[in-house]
Design an enzyme around this catalytic site. Structure first.
Site, mmCIF file in Angstrom:
data_model
loop_
_atom_site.group_PDB
_atom_site.id
_atom_site.type_symbol
_atom_site.label_atom_id
_atom_site.label_comp_id
_atom_site.label_asym_id
_atom_site.label_seq_id
_atom_site.Cartn_x
_atom_site.Cartn_y
_atom_site.Cartn_z
ATOM 1 N N TRP A 77 0.900 -1.163 0.000
ATOM 2 C CA TRP A 77 0.000 0.000 0.000
ATOM 3 C C TRP A 77 0.933 1.206 0.000
ATOM 4 O O TRP A 77 1.630 1.462 0.978
ATOM 5 C CB TRP A 77 -0.886 -0.011 1.238
ATOM 6 C CG TRP A 77 -1.890 1.090 1.268
ATOM 7 C CD1 TRP A 77 -3.107 1.113 0.666
ATOM 8 C CD2 TRP A 77 -1.762 2.339 1.955
ATOM 9 N NE1 TRP A 77 -3.741 2.304 0.935
ATOM 10 C CE2 TRP A 77 -2.939 3.072 1.722
ATOM 11 C CE3 TRP A 77 -0.758 2.912 2.746
ATOM 12 C CZ2 TRP A 77 -3.157 4.339 2.247
ATOM 13 C CZ3 TRP A 77 -0.975 4.179 3.274
ATOM 14 C CH2 TRP A 77 -2.163 4.884 3.019
ATOM 15 N N GLU A 484 -15.827 5.830 -0.970
ATOM 16 C CA GLU A 484 -14.853 4.742 -1.090
ATOM 17 C C GLU A 484 -15.044 3.938 -2.362
ATOM 18 O O GLU A 484 -14.093 3.571 -3.023
ATOM 19 C CB GLU A 484 -15.051 3.727 0.041
ATOM 20 C CG GLU A 484 -14.646 4.129 1.392
ATOM 21 C CD GLU A 484 -14.888 2.970 2.339
ATOM 22 O OE1 GLU A 484 -16.023 2.788 2.795
ATOM 23 O OE2 GLU A 484 -13.931 2.224 2.601
HETATM 24 C C1 F6R Z 1 -14.573 1.986 5.515
HETATM 25 C C2 F6R Z 1 -13.479 1.343 6.181
HETATM 26 C C3 F6R Z 1 -12.537 2.178 6.951
HETATM 27 C C4 F6R Z 1 -12.252 1.517 8.298
HETATM 28 C C5 F6R Z 1 -11.149 2.276 9.041
HETATM 29 C C6 F6R Z 1 -10.894 1.677 10.411
HETATM 30 O O1 F6R Z 1 -15.334 1.083 4.780
HETATM 31 O O2 F6R Z 1 -13.363 0.154 6.121
HETATM 32 O O3 F6R Z 1 -13.013 3.468 7.132
HETATM 33 O O4 F6R Z 1 -13.422 1.503 9.041
HETATM 34 O O5 F6R Z 1 -9.973 2.230 8.298
HETATM 35 O O6 F6R Z 1 -10.493 0.351 10.306
HETATM 36 P P1 F6R Z 1 -10.592 -0.620 11.525
HETATM 37 O O7 F6R Z 1 -12.022 -0.824 11.834
HETATM 38 O O8 F6R Z 1 -9.907 -1.865 11.080
HETATM 39 O O9 F6R Z 1 -9.897 0.038 12.673
#
Ligand code: F6R
Length: 601
Positions: A77, A484
């Site tokens: 990434w 997104e």
């Molecule tokens: C949106 C999405 C991101 C995650 C964010 C936090 O669809 O997936 O906005 O919600 O990057 O990620 P976590 O929940 O893994 O901390």
């Protein structure tokens, strides 16, 4: 972000590396690469800006007999340097014998690069990670042992990250990390390193999590050096293979959207009884608290918004959401329960927020879908969302799982602390139990009504999302999903705020999605945008554009609030984002520039 893997195996290194990279591709998919030691002490390096599946095809043509069982791999990434083959990992030193895969950001990269250039090193990429290869080259060239060389090198690199080095001359592989995940394990097939357990989970019965200061070398058993006097503890591991199949669905997102009603039923079956008796809260063995701060990012932060509202409305308890990347500015009051909300449990912004001085000594409850994550290890207690693996990069079912899990925990805690009486607890939980049916009804309506609407929005450059009260948070989630997946502008507002400025954006045909949870005030806001010619899409009861809301529209409970607000409104917005993305030819499971686990700040 990025996923890193390494192996020393008796089996096929390329087979292992590809399987592991496929499992870690959720961490980034801009480009992919491997380096495998060849029997003549060189390295075969394959890199490209494609997905792992294509790497697998390229590898199929290679003569495996030329390769040893030692290799490293990476799925990227991009942070420093564009997406190109020359910037894909592994990166190599000037001699071509030191190869590095790296996850993280080297904050003093420019300074190190200038020094290395001045000493005659030649760089072949634009990425910060390449400095590691050249720093290692100097150390090893000066006769320093590979493991010590890595220890010195990571000390010279500022910032957080994890790195694995392969010396193709000797066939040795060493890894280290600082405030970033890296795990190691051995099995009868060899020894492995990966950014997380899914990189080798099916092969091992236990694993060890590297700490800052550890250096580990691939061997059986793993060889530990570095600054720590002891080895990290061995964590037993039982592999539960996830069902990665599509089962007739065109993409994972479609499948995951469809799973939500049944998933909601499973979560509530597991939690509601324990929430009602207070056992859910008591089982966490956390101290009583007087305020709540919910830390998260993106969709998890939105889920946190609903959970915070439940604490406020049902228990009159001060509860706020904290954007993890801005948490340094937060002042926590006394006796604050910090709830860290993260699907992956690996989000760097969340982990680093908890490390801040302002969070020192606070009690942390993790609500996460990953019980093996860094967050789960860091927290004082965890409650699993149990959504099953979510493969689509855009969060859908984990959002619903976080909301329901978080609200059940909130009710249990408030009830145990005497802030909600037993009768109200029963009535709130009874309402929560209706959610699976409401989600199912919403899904049916959305799949019927939304696809034709999505096609009509193909030419629109942006969409406004509105809501009131809990509907604002769902509008925020709807706008996030649309951005997104479709790469189109989307913005949410509390509907009452529109007239204070954003209404200027509304003209003939401007798409405006309204979470219409009922009442005169939102009706007034709908009239305001309609009067200006907006292309209105209301998600509400009968007569709305998407009549997907059920119980949330009915008279509120005595305490004036539905447990999750109109949770079922999120489904039509997920479907809208996916359908419009498909119309626009996007990859709905892997939207551009994103990753499932965001391990950089
Ligand atoms: C949106 C999405 C991101 C995650 C964010 C936090 O669809 O997936 O906005 O919600 O990057 O990620 P976590 O929940 O893994 O901390």
């Amino acid at each position: 972000m990025c996923g890193i893997v390494a192996c020393r195996t008796d089996g096929s290194p390329t087979g292992y590396l590809c399987d592991a990279l496929q499992a870690l591709e959720y961490r980034g998919y801009d480009s992919v690469g491997i380096a495998v030691q060849t029997r003549d002490g060189g390295a075969l390096r394959l890199r490209g800006t494609h997905r792992v599946a294509e790497l697998v095809e390229r590898i199929a043509d290679l003569p495996q007999s030329d390769l040893t069982g030692v290799g490293i791999g990476h799925t990227r990434w991009a942070t420093h340097g564009g997406v190109s083959e020359r910037n894909a990992h592994p990166h190599s030193d000037c001699s071509g014998s030191i190869h590095v895969v790296h996850n993280g950001i080297i904050e003093n990269c420019e300074e190190l690069r200038s020094e290395l250039l001045a000493r005659g090193h030649e760089f072949s990429s634009d990425v910060d990670s390449e400095v590691i290869a050249h720093l290692m080259e100097e150390e090893v060239g000066a006769g320093v042992d590979l493991a010590d060389a890595l220890s010195h090198t990571i000390d010279r690199c500022e910032g957080s990250g994890a790195m694995v080095i392969m010396d193709s001359d000797s066939g040795r592989v060493v890894g280290a990390c600082r405030r970033a995940p890296l795990v190691g394990a051995t099995s009868s097939n060899g020894s492995f390193l990966a950014s997380d357990i899914s990189g080798f989970g099916s092969l091992v019965a236990s694993f060890q999590v590297l700490r800052d200061g550890d250096v580990v070398e691939l061997a059986v058993p793993l060889r530990w050096t570095g600054r720590n006097p002891d080895q990290p503890p061995v964590v037993p591991h039982e592999w539960t293979s996830s069902d990665m199949g599509l089962h007739g669905y065109p993409d994972h997102m479609a499948k995951e959207i469809d799973e939500q009603p049944e998933l909601a039923g499973r979560i509530l079956d597991r939690l509601v009884g324990a929430a009602g008796s207070g056992a859910l809260w008591r089982g966490l063995e956390l101290p009583a608290f007087e305020r709540v701060a919910i830390v998260g990012c993106g969709t998890s932060l939105n889920a946190g918004g609903i959970v915070a509202a439940a604490f406020r409305r049902f228990g009159l308890m001060p509860a706020e959401t904290v954007i993890a990347s801005e948490a340094a500015d937060t002042v926590l009051g006394p006796r604050t329960l910090v709830i860290a909300m993260s699907q992956s449990g690996e989000t760097a912004d969340v982990l680093h927020a908890l490390d801040g001085d302002n969070f020192a000594g606070s009690t942390v409850l993790a609500i996460t879908n990953n019980p093996n994550s860094s967050l789960a290890r860091r927290a004082n207690a965890i409650v699993e969302c149990s959504a099953g693996q979510e493969i689509g990069v855009a969060a859908t079912k984990t959002f619903v799982a976080q909301v329901l899990t978080g609200v059940a925990v909130a009710i249990s805690a408030l009830s145990e602390q005497g802030r909600v009486d037993r009768a109200n607890t029963r009535s709130i939980l009874g309402d929560l139990l209706r959610m699976p049916d409401l989600l199912a009804q919403s899904l049916t309506v959305a799949k019927d009504v939304v696809p034709p609407l999505a096609s009509q929005l193909a030419a629109s450059q942006g969409v406004i999302f509105l809501g009131r009260s809990a509907g604002v948070v769902y509008a925020a989630e709807g706008a996030l999903k649309l951005k997104e997946l479709t790469y189109r502008w989307a913005q949410h507002y509390p509907a009452g705020e529109l007239k204070h400025g954003p209404l200027a954006l509304v003209e003939e045909g401007t798409p405006v999605v309204v979470v219409d949870s009922g009442g005169a005030r939102i009706a007034g806001n709908i009239a305001e945008v309609a009067a200006r010619g907006a292309r209105l899409i209301t998600i509400g009861g009968p007569g709305s554009t998407i009549p997907a809301l059920g119980r949330s529209l009915m008279a509120p409970l005595d305490n004036g609030f539905q447990p999750c607000g109109p949770l079922e409104s999120v489904i039509p917005m997920q479907v809208l984002a996916r359908e419009l993305a498909l119309v626009l030819g996007r990859d709905v499971d892997k939207p551009r520039n994103l990753a499932k686990s965001v391990t950089v700040e």
